[in-house]
Write a protein that holds these residues in place. Structure first.
Motif, mmCIF file in Angstrom:
data_model
loop_
_atom_site.group_PDB
_atom_site.id
_atom_site.type_symbol
_atom_site.label_atom_id
_atom_site.label_comp_id
_atom_site.label_asym_id
_atom_site.label_seq_id
_atom_site.Cartn_x
_atom_site.Cartn_y
_atom_site.Cartn_z
ATOM 1 N N ALA A 67 -11.306 -8.891 -24.689
ATOM 2 C CA ALA A 67 -11.435 -10.521 -24.301
ATOM 3 C C ALA A 67 -9.963 -10.891 -24.491
ATOM 4 O O ALA A 67 -9.692 -12.120 -23.774
ATOM 5 N N TRP A 68 -9.189 -10.541 -25.388
ATOM 6 C CA TRP A 68 -7.673 -11.402 -25.079
ATOM 7 C C TRP A 68 -6.875 -11.042 -24.018
ATOM 8 O O TRP A 68 -6.342 -11.641 -23.475
ATOM 9 N N ILE A 69 -7.316 -9.983 -23.249
ATOM 10 C CA ILE A 69 -6.719 -9.409 -21.847
ATOM 11 C C ILE A 69 -7.409 -10.647 -21.018
ATOM 12 O O ILE A 69 -6.613 -10.971 -20.011
ATOM 13 N N LEU A 70 -8.787 -10.826 -21.071
ATOM 14 C CA LEU A 70 -9.373 -11.817 -20.077
ATOM 15 C C LEU A 70 -8.720 -13.220 -20.415
ATOM 16 O O LEU A 70 -8.602 -13.789 -19.492
ATOM 17 N N ILE A 71 -8.570 -13.636 -21.781
ATOM 18 C CA ILE A 71 -7.949 -14.891 -21.949
ATOM 19 C C ILE A 71 -6.346 -14.904 -21.342
ATOM 20 O O ILE A 71 -6.404 -16.038 -20.605
ATOM 21 N N GLY A 72 -5.553 -13.708 -21.338
ATOM 22 C CA GLY A 72 -4.322 -13.816 -20.614
ATOM 23 C C GLY A 72 -4.587 -14.231 -19.180
ATOM 24 O O GLY A 72 -3.600 -14.864 -18.747
ATOM 25 N N LEU B 19 -18.398 -16.219 -24.826
ATOM 26 C CA LEU B 19 -17.289 -15.678 -24.439
ATOM 27 C C LEU B 19 -16.965 -16.399 -22.907
ATOM 28 O O LEU B 19 -15.677 -16.697 -22.773
ATOM 29 N N ILE B 20 -18.030 -16.410 -22.195
ATOM 30 C CA ILE B 20 -17.708 -16.981 -20.806
ATOM 31 C C ILE B 20 -17.365 -18.506 -20.904
ATOM 32 O O ILE B 20 -16.336 -19.116 -20.237
ATOM 33 N N VAL B 21 -18.118 -19.264 -21.787
ATOM 34 C CA VAL B 21 -17.763 -20.808 -22.201
ATOM 35 C C VAL B 21 -16.331 -20.556 -22.368
ATOM 36 O O VAL B 21 -15.671 -21.798 -21.901
ATOM 37 N N VAL B 22 -15.812 -19.952 -23.308
ATOM 38 C CA VAL B 22 -14.503 -19.880 -23.995
ATOM 39 C C VAL B 22 -13.488 -19.815 -22.984
ATOM 40 O O VAL B 22 -12.538 -20.472 -22.624
ATOM 41 N N LEU B 23 -13.765 -18.608 -22.211
ATOM 42 C CA LEU B 23 -12.749 -18.143 -20.882
ATOM 43 C C LEU B 23 -12.935 -19.481 -19.955
ATOM 44 O O LEU B 23 -11.714 -19.500 -19.407
ATOM 45 N N THR B 24 -13.917 -20.090 -19.532
ATOM 46 C CA THR B 24 -14.083 -21.265 -18.501
ATOM 47 C C THR B 24 -13.214 -22.240 -19.025
ATOM 48 O O THR B 24 -12.528 -22.744 -18.132
ATOM 49 N N SER B 25 -13.346 -22.440 -20.320
ATOM 50 C CA SER B 25 -12.676 -23.919 -20.920
ATOM 51 C C SER B 25 -11.356 -23.553 -20.831
ATOM 52 O O SER B 25 -10.396 -24.361 -20.277
ATOM 53 N N ILE B 26 -10.823 -22.251 -21.003
ATOM 54 C CA ILE B 26 -9.094 -21.911 -20.993
ATOM 55 C C ILE B 26 -8.780 -22.087 -19.747
ATOM 56 O O ILE B 26 -7.570 -22.433 -19.326
ATOM 57 N N PHE B 27 -9.571 -21.549 -18.685
ATOM 58 C CA PHE B 27 -9.050 -21.438 -17.288
ATOM 59 C C PHE B 27 -8.906 -22.872 -16.867
ATOM 60 O O PHE B 27 -7.833 -23.351 -16.256
ATOM 61 N N ILE B 28 -10.074 -23.783 -17.200
ATOM 62 C CA ILE B 28 -9.946 -25.352 -16.649
ATOM 63 C C ILE B 28 -8.520 -25.900 -17.384
ATOM 64 O O ILE B 28 -7.828 -26.652 -16.824
ATOM 65 N N GLY B 29 -8.181 -25.630 -18.622
ATOM 66 C CA GLY B 29 -7.473 -26.215 -19.467
ATOM 67 C C GLY B 29 -5.867 -25.985 -18.757
ATOM 68 O O GLY B 29 -5.012 -26.533 -18.608
ATOM 69 N N ALA B 30 -5.814 -24.410 -18.288
ATOM 70 C CA ALA B 30 -4.791 -24.215 -17.864
ATOM 71 C C ALA B 30 -4.304 -24.767 -16.571
ATOM 72 O O ALA B 30 -3.156 -25.108 -16.129
#
Length: 250
Positions: A198-203, A6-17
């Protein structure tokens, strides 16, 4: 999903944004291959579609005045025509070949962008816009990567960076809505099974990435951002292809 993944997913999403806010695109190129590896081909691409829609929607309102609406219409109509059948096909593609397709599309797109950047050819006319929009719709539906086709058009048409980056945001929003709508109608159970937290963290991380991108935009040139996006995307795409080939022949 484990906490580590989950941390890897969240990190990827942050860098992508961050990349999306600075350069106007790059979100899908960066995170699509990695999410395909972590979440599987179908879940990964669908997750890219969701996050890409959210990030572009948030950015769109900040760049509204710079959007070229005539260009948007030409690209979007053609993209929708390509998106609908491609979204249906993507639902039924086996996971391993789809992972190979995702990695392959990203690698080809990146290679083409590097070649086109050195090209002196200039394209004009509405046919080129329609072709770019259609190709973008197809690749976005199948691989979650809609930027390279319109990016190639922008290079060949000498479309200035600021209106290009701004116009891509409503364009990506339109494609995202159509792609998600079709996929969830055809196969409603495909959405990745994240918890509410997790969805909240993604947002939150998408918003944080956009804010960070705005701050970094003042200090980093577009050329450096694009170089970083290309390097990371090449690595991710190669890994996604390798995983897909391994699963295909294991």
């Amino acid at each position: 999903m484990t906490t580590g993944l989950l941390i890897v997913v969240l990190t990827s999403i942050f860098i992508g944004a961050v990349a999306q806010r600075i350069a106007g695109l790059g979100f899908a190129l960066l995170i699509s291959p990695f999410l395909v590896i972590i979440l599987g081909a179908h879940g990964g691409v669908l997750m890219v579609n969701v996050c890409g829609l959210i990030s572009s929607l948030l950015i769109m309102f900040r760049v509204w005045k710079e959007v070229d609406w005539s260009m948007y219409r030409w690209l979007s109509v053609a993209a929708i025509i390509g998106t609908i059948p491609a979204s249906i096909a993507a639902v039924y593609l086996p996971a391993a070949p789809m992972a190979v397709i995702v990695g392959g599309i990203v690698l080809v797109a990146l290679g083409a962008s590097l070649v086109l950047a050195r090209n002196s050819v200039v394209v004009t006319g509405n046919r080129a816009k329609a072709i770019a929009g259609f190709a973008s719709g197809v690749t976005n539906a199948v691989a979650g990567v809609g930027g390279p086709a319109v990016s190639a058009y922008a290079v060949l048409a000498r479309w200035p960076q600021r209106p290009f980056a701004a116009t891509l945001q409503p364009f990506f929003v339109t494609m995202g809505i159509v792609t998600l709508g079709v996929k969830l109608i055809v196969a409603p159970g495909q959405m990745p099974p994240f918890s509410t937290l997790a969805w909240i963290l993604i947002g939150v991380l998408i918003v944080a990435g956009i804010y960070a991108g705005e701050q970094l935009q003042k200090h980093i040139s577009d050329e450096h951002v694009r170089f970083g996006v290309i390097v990371i995307a090449f690595i991710g795409a190669a890994a996604a292809m390798a995983k897909g080939l391994f699963d295909l022949y294991a």
